[in-house]
Write a protein that holds these residues in place. Structure first.
Motif, PDB file in Angstrom:
ATOM      1  N   LEU A  48     -34.504  23.381  -4.154  1.00  0.00           N
ATOM      2  CA  LEU A  48     -34.464  22.358  -5.213  1.00  0.00           C
ATOM      3  C   LEU A  48     -35.865  21.965  -5.684  1.00  0.00           C
ATOM      4  O   LEU A  48     -36.028  21.365  -6.738  1.00  0.00           O
ATOM      5  CB  LEU A  48     -33.694  21.122  -4.737  1.00  0.00           C
ATOM      6  CG  LEU A  48     -32.232  21.346  -4.399  1.00  0.00           C
ATOM      7  CD1 LEU A  48     -31.594  20.068  -3.868  1.00  0.00           C
ATOM      8  CD2 LEU A  48     -31.454  21.838  -5.630  1.00  0.00           C
ATOM      9  N   GLU A  68     -23.282  19.520  -1.860  1.00  0.00           N
ATOM     10  CA  GLU A  68     -24.454  18.786  -2.369  1.00  0.00           C
ATOM     11  C   GLU A  68     -25.380  19.734  -3.133  1.00  0.00           C
ATOM     12  O   GLU A  68     -25.924  19.376  -4.179  1.00  0.00           O
ATOM     13  CB  GLU A  68     -25.240  18.139  -1.206  1.00  0.00           C
ATOM     14  CG  GLU A  68     -24.458  17.137  -0.363  1.00  0.00           C
ATOM     15  CD  GLU A  68     -24.348  15.753  -1.009  1.00  0.00           C
ATOM     16  OE1 GLU A  68     -24.768  15.598  -2.174  1.00  0.00           O
ATOM     17  OE2 GLU A  68     -23.812  14.844  -0.327  1.00  0.00           O
ATOM     18  N   LEU A  69     -25.529  20.932  -2.610  1.00  0.00           N
ATOM     19  CA  LEU A  69     -26.407  21.907  -3.254  1.00  0.00           C
ATOM     20  C   LEU A  69     -25.777  22.444  -4.543  1.00  0.00           C
ATOM     21  O   LEU A  69     -26.444  22.568  -5.573  1.00  0.00           O
ATOM     22  CB  LEU A  69     -26.682  23.062  -2.279  1.00  0.00           C
ATOM     23  CG  LEU A  69     -27.872  23.947  -2.622  1.00  0.00           C
ATOM     24  CD1 LEU A  69     -29.177  23.151  -2.528  1.00  0.00           C
ATOM     25  CD2 LEU A  69     -27.935  25.151  -1.688  1.00  0.00           C
ATOM     26  N   ARG A  70     -24.486  22.750  -4.463  1.00  0.00           N
ATOM     27  CA  ARG A  70     -23.791  23.314  -5.636  1.00  0.00           C
ATOM     28  C   ARG A  70     -23.846  22.347  -6.824  1.00  0.00           C
ATOM     29  O   ARG A  70     -23.959  22.771  -7.975  1.00  0.00           O
ATOM     30  CB  ARG A  70     -22.358  23.641  -5.223  1.00  0.00           C
ATOM     31  CG  ARG A  70     -21.490  24.113  -6.360  1.00  0.00           C
ATOM     32  CD  ARG A  70     -20.244  24.791  -5.856  1.00  0.00           C
ATOM     33  NE  ARG A  70     -19.181  24.640  -6.827  1.00  0.00           N
ATOM     34  CZ  ARG A  70     -17.992  25.228  -6.749  1.00  0.00           C
ATOM     35  NH1 ARG A  70     -17.708  25.992  -5.711  1.00  0.00           N
ATOM     36  NH2 ARG A  70     -17.084  25.046  -7.685  1.00  0.00           N
ATOM     37  N   LYS A  71     -23.775  21.051  -6.519  1.00  0.00           N
ATOM     38  CA  LYS A  71     -23.842  20.017  -7.546  1.00  0.00           C
ATOM     39  C   LYS A  71     -25.131  20.110  -8.362  1.00  0.00           C
ATOM     40  O   LYS A  71     -25.179  19.737  -9.529  1.00  0.00           O
ATOM     41  CB  LYS A  71     -23.796  18.679  -6.798  1.00  0.00           C
ATOM     42  CG  LYS A  71     -23.443  17.489  -7.578  1.00  0.00           C
ATOM     43  CD  LYS A  71     -23.426  16.300  -6.646  1.00  0.00           C
ATOM     44  CE  LYS A  71     -23.995  15.134  -7.383  1.00  0.00           C
ATOM     45  NZ  LYS A  71     -23.872  13.891  -6.627  1.00  0.00           N
ATOM     46  N   GLU A  72     -26.205  20.589  -7.716  1.00  0.00           N
ATOM     47  CA  GLU A  72     -27.517  20.690  -8.376  1.00  0.00           C
ATOM     48  C   GLU A  72     -27.687  21.999  -9.145  1.00  0.00           C
ATOM     49  O   GLU A  72     -28.695  22.190  -9.809  1.00  0.00           O
ATOM     50  CB  GLU A  72     -28.639  20.591  -7.333  1.00  0.00           C
ATOM     51  CG  GLU A  72     -28.618  19.319  -6.489  1.00  0.00           C
ATOM     52  CD  GLU A  72     -28.703  18.069  -7.342  1.00  0.00           C
ATOM     53  OE1 GLU A  72     -29.413  18.084  -8.364  1.00  0.00           O
ATOM     54  OE2 GLU A  72     -28.022  17.077  -6.984  1.00  0.00           O
ATOM     55  N   GLU A  99     -17.282  19.308  -8.424  1.00  0.00           N
ATOM     56  CA  GLU A  99     -18.143  19.093  -7.262  1.00  0.00           C
ATOM     57  C   GLU A  99     -18.092  17.654  -6.751  1.00  0.00           C
ATOM     58  O   GLU A  99     -17.919  17.413  -5.551  1.00  0.00           O
ATOM     59  CB  GLU A  99     -19.598  19.507  -7.576  1.00  0.00           C
ATOM     60  CG  GLU A  99     -19.814  21.009  -7.695  1.00  0.00           C
ATOM     61  CD  GLU A  99     -19.286  21.623  -8.982  1.00  0.00           C
ATOM     62  OE1 GLU A  99     -19.005  20.852  -9.935  1.00  0.00           O
ATOM     63  OE2 GLU A  99     -19.145  22.858  -9.053  1.00  0.00           O
ATOM     64  N   ASP A 100     -18.236  16.664  -7.647  1.00  0.00           N
ATOM     65  CA  ASP A 100     -18.243  15.268  -7.208  1.00  0.00           C
ATOM     66  C   ASP A 100     -16.896  14.872  -6.607  1.00  0.00           C
ATOM     67  O   ASP A 100     -16.841  14.070  -5.667  1.00  0.00           O
ATOM     68  CB  ASP A 100     -18.586  14.328  -8.379  1.00  0.00           C
ATOM     69  CG  ASP A 100     -20.084  14.264  -8.605  1.00  0.00           C
ATOM     70  OD1 ASP A 100     -20.830  14.326  -7.606  1.00  0.00           O
ATOM     71  OD2 ASP A 100     -20.503  14.178  -9.777  1.00  0.00           O
ATOM     72  N   GLU A 134     -27.029  23.795 -12.007  1.00  0.00           N
ATOM     73  CA  GLU A 134     -26.479  23.582 -13.356  1.00  0.00           C
ATOM     74  C   GLU A 134     -25.780  24.824 -13.900  1.00  0.00           C
ATOM     75  O   GLU A 134     -24.830  24.723 -14.671  1.00  0.00           O
ATOM     76  CB  GLU A 134     -27.587  23.183 -14.348  1.00  0.00           C
ATOM     77  CG  GLU A 134     -28.371  21.928 -13.992  1.00  0.00           C
ATOM     78  CD  GLU A 134     -29.566  22.208 -13.078  1.00  0.00           C
ATOM     79  OE1 GLU A 134     -29.762  23.387 -12.702  1.00  0.00           O
ATOM     80  OE2 GLU A 134     -30.297  21.252 -12.739  1.00  0.00           O
ATOM     81  N   LEU A 188     -31.054  29.237  -5.889  1.00  0.00           N
ATOM     82  CA  LEU A 188     -29.823  28.449  -5.678  1.00  0.00           C
ATOM     83  C   LEU A 188     -28.608  29.359  -5.529  1.00  0.00           C
ATOM     84  O   LEU A 188     -27.759  29.165  -4.644  1.00  0.00           O
ATOM     85  CB  LEU A 188     -29.605  27.511  -6.871  1.00  0.00           C
ATOM     86  CG  LEU A 188     -30.120  26.097  -6.745  1.00  0.00           C
ATOM     87  CD1 LEU A 188     -30.134  25.401  -8.114  1.00  0.00           C
ATOM     88  CD2 LEU A 188     -29.268  25.295  -5.772  1.00  0.00           C
ATOM     89  N   TRP A 203     -32.937  23.275   1.622  1.00  0.00           N
ATOM     90  CA  TRP A 203     -33.099  22.332   0.506  1.00  0.00           C
ATOM     91  C   TRP A 203     -34.335  22.604  -0.340  1.00  0.00           C
ATOM     92  O   TRP A 203     -34.442  22.121  -1.470  1.00  0.00           O
ATOM     93  CB  TRP A 203     -33.137  20.889   1.025  1.00  0.00           C
ATOM     94  CG  TRP A 203     -31.878  20.505   1.726  1.00  0.00           C
ATOM     95  CD1 TRP A 203     -31.698  20.332   3.063  1.00  0.00           C
ATOM     96  CD2 TRP A 203     -30.581  20.292   1.124  1.00  0.00           C
ATOM     97  NE1 TRP A 203     -30.383  20.025   3.342  1.00  0.00           N
ATOM     98  CE2 TRP A 203     -29.677  19.993   2.171  1.00  0.00           C
ATOM     99  CE3 TRP A 203     -30.103  20.343  -0.188  1.00  0.00           C
ATOM    100  CZ2 TRP A 203     -28.322  19.734   1.947  1.00  0.00           C
ATOM    101  CZ3 TRP A 203     -28.760  20.091  -0.421  1.00  0.00           C
ATOM    102  CH2 TRP A 203     -27.887  19.784   0.643  1.00  0.00           C
ATOM    103  N   ARG A 245     -35.705  29.126  -9.591  1.00  0.00           N
ATOM    104  CA  ARG A 245     -34.837  28.087  -9.031  1.00  0.00           C
ATOM    105  C   ARG A 245     -33.364  28.526  -9.132  1.00  0.00           C
ATOM    106  O   ARG A 245     -32.601  28.439  -8.179  1.00  0.00           O
ATOM    107  CB  ARG A 245     -35.052  26.778  -9.804  1.00  0.00           C
ATOM    108  CG  ARG A 245     -34.120  25.649  -9.396  1.00  0.00           C
ATOM    109  CD  ARG A 245     -34.293  24.454 -10.349  1.00  0.00           C
ATOM    110  NE  ARG A 245     -33.088  23.650 -10.384  1.00  0.00           N
ATOM    111  CZ  ARG A 245     -32.906  22.541  -9.679  1.00  0.00           C
ATOM    112  NH1 ARG A 245     -33.848  22.097  -8.893  1.00  0.00           N
ATOM    113  NH2 ARG A 245     -31.772  21.887  -9.751  1.00  0.00           N
TER     114      ARG A 245
END
Ligand SMILES: C[S@@+](CC[C@H](N)C(=O)[O-])C[C@H]1O[C@@H](n2cnc3c(N)ncnc32)[C@H](O)[C@@H]1O
Length: 286
Positions: free
Chosen positions: A54, A251-255, A264-265, A257, A66, A51, A62
């Motif tokens: 992030l 959860e990570l992929r959602k961040e 993702e959601d 951009e 990611l 994590w 970043r």
């Protein structure tokens, strides 16, 4: 008149639409991750995430961290699947049904030294994957074909192991497992990792329907896998619920951009409301 050999079995209209999708597909989440080590995975990831990526304040760094972390989680999924195919050795042949841009066959070859045949409905994917195999110098052992996995034309009983990594939702399971049972030798191993809907929730949830629409697929209920395997000489030997293990990836992929596709959601909601599961099933061909 010499008999012609059909290298591409006839496709249904639906299969043409699936082929169009994958021929046109250029998602960064599929290409940027693969460029890291030329292993192109078109499936999701598993395992604990790092994590701290992030917290990275430099935007370029970043983005790069990611991408690398998501690729690591996808690769862990491919290795888990491959680990269930064995024991195999260099004299064995394996079948990668719905092979995408080819990462899974390379992983199996690197692990066991085996030969591999991957099939996809997409000519673009097959050409790309064959070029990758040539660049690695493994094209003598790892080959990709533009064929229908329900009707491959490959040799009966010629395979020691076979798998579907997130590609069962594009086909009728009875037709698929009949072809795996035909291709596998007696005692051969079949493995799938797949998203399936959870019978205990009821019918397909809104989220599952959204995922179907997003990918032009038709997610099966969990129960249907076991019924169809039983009807097609495939006896489950190991079943693993990977739902919890895939949550960090999402959860990570959602961040990320630069990599999100917008679904993702929906995946996170589907897993969390209990309507959807990420499953590994390994079975023996009897
Ligand atoms: C989500 S991708 C998975 C790719 C690959 N298994 C991986 O893990 O990287 C789905 C793949 O299934 C393939 N596919 C769908 N229906 C197929 C069929 N009837 N015959 C062959 N391939 C099929 C698509 O062409 C695509 O390559």
């Amino acid at each position: 008149m010499p008999q012609s050999v059909a290298t591409v079995p006839a496709q249904t209209t639906y299969q043409h639409r699936v082929a169009d999708y994958w021929n046109a597909e250029r998602n960064p989440v599929n290409l940027e991750l693969g460029q890291i080590d030329d292993l192109y995975h078109h499936h999701y990831g598993i395992g604990d995430a790092e994590w701290s990526v992030l917290q990275e304040t430099d935007p370029d760094r970043r983005r790069q961290r990611l991408t690398t972390e998501l690729h690591r989680l996808e690769h862990a999924q491919a290795e888990l699947l491959a680990s269930r195919l064995g024991p195999l050795d260099a004299s064995d042949r394996v079948f990668d049904a719905g092979c995408g841009r080819g990462g899974g066959s390379v992983v199996a070859h690197l692990r066991y030294g085996c030969s591999a045949d991957g099939v996809t409905l997409s000519t673009k994917q097959a050409d790309f994957a064959n070029a990758q195999a040539r660049a690695r110098g493994i094209d003598g052992k790892v080959r990709y074909h533009h064929r229908n996995m329900l009707d491959t034309g490959f040799t009966t009983g010629g395979y020691a192991a076979s798998w579907n990594n997130e590609s069962t939702m594009y086909v009728e399971l009875d037709l698929l497992f009949a072809e795996h049972a035909r291709l596998l030798r007696r005692g051969g191993r079949y493995v799938t990792i797949t998203g399936c809907y959870n019978d205990t929730y009821g019918r397909a949830s809104r989220e599952v329907s959204l995922i179907n629409a997003h990918y032009i697929c038709d997610i099966h209920p969990r129960s249907e896998y076991f019924r169809a395997m039983a009807r097609n000489r495939l006896v489950p030997v190991h079943v693993e619920d990977l739902t919890e293990a895939t949550l960090p990836y999402w959860e990570l992929r959602k961040e990320a951009e630069h990599l999100v596709t917008g679904i993702e959601d929906t995946f996170l909601d589907a897993y969390k409301n209990g309507s959807f599961q990420y499953l590994l099933i390994a079975a023996d061909r009897v």
